[in-house]
Design a protein around this motif. Sequence first.
Motif, mmCIF file in Angstrom:
data_model
loop_
_atom_site.group_PDB
_atom_site.id
_atom_site.type_symbol
_atom_site.label_atom_id
_atom_site.label_comp_id
_atom_site.label_asym_id
_atom_site.label_seq_id
_atom_site.Cartn_x
_atom_site.Cartn_y
_atom_site.Cartn_z
ATOM 1 N N THR A 1 49.562 -21.650 58.501
ATOM 2 C CA THR A 1 49.191 -21.709 57.083
ATOM 3 C C THR A 1 50.056 -20.831 56.201
ATOM 4 N N MET B 1 51.204 -21.560 52.258
ATOM 5 C CA MET B 1 50.638 -20.592 51.326
ATOM 6 C C MET B 1 51.730 -20.004 50.427
ATOM 7 N N ILE C 1 43.295 -10.690 51.525
ATOM 8 C CA ILE C 1 42.912 -12.074 51.818
ATOM 9 C C ILE C 1 42.105 -12.653 50.648
ATOM 10 N N ILE D 1 44.493 -13.578 47.924
ATOM 11 C CA ILE D 1 45.182 -14.849 48.192
ATOM 12 C C ILE D 1 44.268 -16.021 47.836
ATOM 13 N N VAL E 1 40.683 -23.836 52.622
ATOM 14 C CA VAL E 1 41.233 -24.343 53.887
ATOM 15 C C VAL E 1 42.432 -23.505 54.317
ATOM 16 N N LEU E 2 43.268 -23.135 53.312
ATOM 17 C CA LEU E 2 44.452 -22.340 53.646
ATOM 18 C C LEU E 2 44.086 -20.919 54.057
ATOM 19 N N VAL E 3 42.981 -20.425 53.515
ATOM 20 C CA VAL E 3 42.635 -19.034 53.784
ATOM 21 C C VAL E 3 41.782 -18.906 55.051
ATOM 22 N N PRO F 1 42.361 -19.701 58.242
ATOM 23 C CA PRO F 1 42.998 -19.048 59.396
ATOM 24 C C PRO F 1 43.117 -17.532 59.268
ATOM 25 N N PRO F 2 43.553 -17.009 58.097
ATOM 26 C CA PRO F 2 43.513 -15.542 57.980
ATOM 27 C C PRO F 2 42.116 -14.972 58.183
#
Lengths: 443, 429
Positions: free
Chosen positions: A215, A219, B208, B211, B227-229, B231-232
């Motif tokens: 990702t 991002m 996080i 972001i 959705v992008l965040v 995984p972090p």
Amino acid sequence: MSVLRPLLERPRAAALLTLGILTIAAAVTTSLGSAGWASGVHYRTIAVFVVALVAGELVRLRMPSRREAAPLASASALALAFVGDIAGEPTFDVPSGVVVLIVATGLVLAAVVRRTFGRVVRVDQMAARLVGVGVAAWLARAASPWGLPLWELDDGEQVPLPVVAAGLLVIAAVGLTVEIGLSSAVRSERQRTAWTSALRDEVGEVAPLTYAVITTGPMVALMAPQLGLLALPVALFPLAITYVAVDRASRNREIYRQTIAILSVLTEAGGYTPSGHAERVALSSVRMGRVLGLSGRELRDVEYAALLHDLGQISLTEPIPGGATVLAAPSDQLEISSEGARIIRRASGLEDIASIVESVPTPYRRVRELGEDVALGSRIIKVANAYDDLTQGDSGASAIDAALERIQLGLGYEYDPEVVTALAVVTSATAPGRSGPGARESR
Amino acid sequence: MSTTGSAGHRPTVGRVVRPSAVSVFVAVVFTAGLGATAAAIRIDGLVIDVALAVLVVLAVLTWWQGSIGLTTNSVSLSFSSIVLVASMALVGPAGAGIVGILVGPLQRGKQPWRARLFNTGMFALLGVFGAVVYRAAGGVVGGAGLPGPWEIVRAVGFPILVADVVQALANLLLIAAVVRLAQGVPVRTQIWRMLVTSGPNQLGYGVIAFILVVLWEPVGLGPAGVVLVLPPLLVARWAFAQYSEEVKGHERALGVLVGAVESKAPHLTGHSARVAQLSVHMAESLGLRPAVVADIRAAGMLHDLGLTTLPTATVRRESIGAGASLRDYPQRGARLVQEVSFLAGSVDAVAHHREALGSGAEGAALGLAALVVGLADEYDLLTEVGTPDGRVLTHDEAMAILRARSPRDHDLLPALEQALVRRANVGGA
């Protein structure tokens, strides 16, 4: 040539290097003209990414399995493949070849620094990264189903932004899969394991980390139009936290190893077992396990169980002569293993290891005739233990042959034939002339 | 290890747990949380929109993920706090309060209703409070249309950082207070413990959250940014799992080693665990740092490890404190312990726990940790395991014997008494 010979012995590594060289060659021929132009216009963007790449390559992560990884470098490289509009900078409108050349520059710089400080430089890993990024850059910068390349759609005007994001995620996943697939292919060749289990270990060891690397690129590309080049360090930050966590995970593994080392010392210090016995049994058990296709986790359990298989001896009032359980009465063997398992069970979470230790003395015929379920790990340790008791750590050819012969006598009755075959493979691989120790180092 | 603070240090005696105080505190926090949210809704009004809905879903997701590990409160908070911090910048105080109210009680697993009430109040309070701090630091709710990187950092990034830190500190204080009331753990100890556990990660969580906010508003991804965040978020959770795994790993290592001792000397079963617990309570009431307390605990568990290297017959025949052939077992144990990196701080206490007892001024160099473990060991041997002649003493008899020893022990006897009070109050917990 000293470089060529190992390559001939390892065809997969040779193929990967060729692929890497071809990628660079293709990048040079398709974009040499624009590379010079790009370095003039985008010098700030290029500098930021090269710094991130070099730093990411230098600050390597040591995984719990002792494998090295550079997620920050992977993520930065993928980000460069996707980035287009950048606030405060000219739009990064370059062909995929330029991306490959920039990443190659970063990798080579990092390699030079590593070499200067006497660190190992893995050319195959560099090649795998380059090919993976090349694929991702080409996919992102070729025309998409919506006409324009994906990176040019990051303003959300022609195509909804979530769709663009999803497309970038898919491409990042493809790029990373290529990189991991290639590097694990070479690793499995070096360690003589199955490609699938090497791949499973590499993706699954820190699965969240793998997702996070995927990702990060999208991002950065999506945030850059607003945040400018600041998007790169901000997006890399969550990954950097992982370093601390992975470090902890590695330390956890180390704690296990040290504790288990103490426990295996206990039986030696009390004079119950000959010195080095547990270590040697563990080493050959792991080697056999690898031949038999155990996964990383299973190998670890086998290793620990092997180190502890004699632990039950510490409460014996009368030590067994020479500590060699292979010569002890079956009832004594059972008592030792169940006492050992009982001690290990004192700690919650070590159930798997305890049950492996518990069934080490079970003869193979009970599996064959009574259908008893004896873990492969126990069968491996049984053979490894017998082998070490019989050779007493002597690695001379005659001692090995004598031990193998004794073990062959118990084939099918006492020992699992498949495991004994693995022992034969392992002992021939460690015989003088072959590179044995390397197999352990690169685990 | 230094002995500063031992001589003349008088721990406040009688820190007894009062269940009623806990109830009152929980009630206050719960009411304050709901009240703050209600006030925020009254002043700002509550907009029920997609953003709030998605954040609520995320809050539920943190429940679905479950909380990990041992210090449930601090761990689950740290994960939920990413959602909470993001809501401050996306939906303002009223919305953050609502998200907090939902995050609070949704802790999976068995929890007393009182803990759920406390969490509800605390998270609501933190949400509203954090959002107010965010606004005070120049934070913009929403943030779409901010021109350029600098504006985004000034109006979103910096305020998130400030709110994150302030909120984390408020959380530390509230939890330390309730743990102090419920379990008698000194506030200082608990704050230290949580700072070490989750302090550094808290900053990462702020990034996080930043972001998520940037992707959501200025970039314009909206809820899809989640959705992008994710995984972090998973990475953050995984990182925490590693911490808790490390603590469990220590526990397992200690457990197996104690198991070896008890296999060798069955009459000592349970002794190591009791000594460890008493030593910890003593160390805590002496106000020692968490790292030192952890070392003392490990030393308490492993103080008899050296016995495992002696012949089984000797160990089972001779009694600790009497048998001449057992004399050097502490040193033997220390040699084993020093092989393990996480036990490095326990080596001295394991090596000297017998000599430290009853030693006068010349024994001062042996260290406070050795003395604490030695005293706990001796008390347990006298009252639980039995004296060399096989008698098990009462508390008063044992204390009389210990009191007859050197003046150095006297300084620590109040701590021992207090540790025993705590053991009696909290039970084995």
